[in-house]
Design an enzyme around this catalytic site. Structure first.
Site, PDB file in Angstrom:
ATOM      1  CB  VAL A 121      -0.953   0.003   1.220  1.00 53.63           C
ATOM      2  CG1 VAL A 121      -1.712   1.323   1.308  1.00 53.63           C
ATOM      3  CG2 VAL A 121      -1.947  -1.158   1.117  1.00 53.63           C
ATOM      4  CD  GLU A 122       2.779   3.672   3.722  1.00 52.90           C
ATOM      5  OE1 GLU A 122       3.036   4.648   3.000  1.00 52.90           O
ATOM      6  OE2 GLU A 122       2.095   3.748   4.750  1.00 52.90           O
ATOM      7  CB  THR A 123       6.495   2.121  -1.963  1.00 52.49           C
ATOM      8  OG1 THR A 123       6.907   0.818  -1.505  1.00 52.49           O
ATOM      9  CG2 THR A 123       6.785   3.141  -0.885  1.00 52.49           C
ATOM     10  CE1 TYR A 307      -1.144   2.921   4.546  1.00 54.60           C
ATOM     11  CE2 TYR A 307      -1.430   2.490   6.896  1.00 54.60           C
ATOM     12  CZ  TYR A 307      -0.667   2.406   5.745  1.00 54.60           C
ATOM     13  OH  TYR A 307       0.568   1.812   5.790  1.00 54.60           O
TER      14      TYR A 307
END
Ligand SMILES: [Ca+2]
Length: 395
Positions: A121-123, A307
């Site tokens: 999800v982050e990168t 998130y």
């Protein structure tokens, strides 16, 4: 006397106030940052190279004014963040880094699927870690002034300390406009506190080392109160007309939730002393979840329930579980990243101008969608969603 003193104080406050965009204000502010960095013990060569800036970073200023994901419907957000492609690529990434994930799971007590989901999800598993040079971004945000000035200044100094300590060369300090960087997107101060050297080469490198990034994310979750072996979320059915307690923080035992009439969606019995809160991200009509202490640890990572839900759901999907069982309360569901790209292509074919077909839905794409919706006699939403996608021939 008192009044004169107050007037003088007010005048000095005005003088000390930052002057965003003022020609003389910015270089003076950068000089101040250089002095602060030197005083903090950062090497001169680092200070000089990092803060060789004569104007604010225009892109960072622009991005800092955009209101981000708060306005996106939860079903749109989940449709592109947890799409099949991210599940597929996540499984491949987990295979490629099996040993690291296993070791991180053992050391920090966090399930490997959760660590991989944060990374995804982050990168997008290390593919999109950001392209803003952090010292410029953070100096811009500091020198623009405003009430978070002290926060940005602290993050800037923390970033320079990471370089000063030899963990990263200055040239690798690229990340989001707001200072998060590396494969698991740590803020510089978080990096200083919680990054770990998980591949044992003597440096904490969350930019180039997958083991360092994954170990650090697991360490972060453990420090945020992760409880080994406990669940993150559990999809439930809430009885119609329910008016009881709600919200992540209003926790009760599973037994108490069962007594309030909630049932598990997987038909197993809801029982036990574990404590959870009730989260209904789209209100009474959409999917409902009991969220546990581990959900709160995911929340701590990025301070958004959407998130935390995306990471929890992606982790479940990576572990082989299915999609949510309840439907979102919309007759016009969201699109995956592939479908978003394809929608942009279809708009271009029809003569609209959504910008680059990159799957990112910015102001240009939204305007093109609105125009197409209007011309096709559809409700005008500006959303990249199923109805306009189908109307333009998407499958
Ligand atoms: Ca390392």
């Amino acid at each position: 006397m008192r009044h004169i003193f107050l007037a003088a104080l007010a005048a000095s406050l005005v003088l000390a106030a930052p002057a965003p965009g003022h020609a003389a204000g910015f270089p003076a502010c950068i000089d101040g940052l250089k002095r602060a960095a030197s005083k903090a013990g950062i090497r001169q060569s680092v200070v000089r190279k990092a803060l060789e800036i004569d104007a604010p970073d225009a892109r960072v200023l622009r991005l800092s004014k955009v209101q981000p994901e708060s306005r996106i419907a939860i079903w749109d957000y989940l449709a592109f963040v947890v799409d099949d492609q991210r599940v597929r690529e996540g499984r491949a990434a987990m295979r490629a880094h099996k040993g690291t994930l296993r070791r991180a799971e053992k050391r920090y007590g966090v399930r490997r699927h959760v660590i991989a989901a944060i990374w995804g999800v982050e990168t997008d598993y290390g593919k999109t870690a950001g392209r803003n040079f952090l010292p410029h971004a953070l100096a811009t945000l500091t020198c623009r002034g405003g009430r978070r000035e002290a926060f940005w200044r602290r993050e800037l100094l923390a970033a320079l300390r990471i370089v000063n300590a030899g963990d990263l060369p200055l040239g690798r300090l690229y990340g989001s406009w707001a200072g998060a960087f590396g494969q698991t997107q740590f803020m510089p101060s978080t990096y200083r506190r919680l990054a770990v050297d998980f591949d044992g080469d003597g440096r904490k490198d969350l930019v180039s080392s997958v083991p360092d990034a994954l170990g650090s994310a697991a360490n972060y979750l453990r420090r945020a109160g992760w409880r080994t072996g406990q669940p993150r979320i559990l999809e439930v059915r809430v009885p119609g007309g329910y008016r009881g307690p709600e919200g992540r923080k209003r926790k009760a035992t599973l037994d108490a939730w069962a007594a309030r009439g909630l049932k598990r969606m997987d038909k197993r019995r809801l029982k036990g002393k574990l404590r959870a809160g009730l989260l209904r991200p789209a209100g009474p009509e959409g999917p409902a979840f009991l969220t546990f202490r581990n959900f709160d640890a995911l929340y701590a990572y990025n301070h958004a329930e959407s998130y935390a839900l995306a990471v929890a759901h992606l982790a479940d999907r990576l572990a082989g579980r299915g999609r949510f069982r309840a439907a979102w309360p919309t007759d016009d569901p969201g699109l995956s990243r592939n479908e978003r790209r394809w929608l942009q292509e279809l708009l271009i074919v029809e003569g609209y101008n959504p910008g680059e077909p990159d799957g990112r839905i910015g102001p240009k794409s939204r305007a093109a969608i609105r125009e197409a919706e209007k011309n096709l006699g559809l409700p005008v939403t500006g959303r990249a969603a199923r109805r306009i996608y189908r109307a333009l021939g998407g499958k």
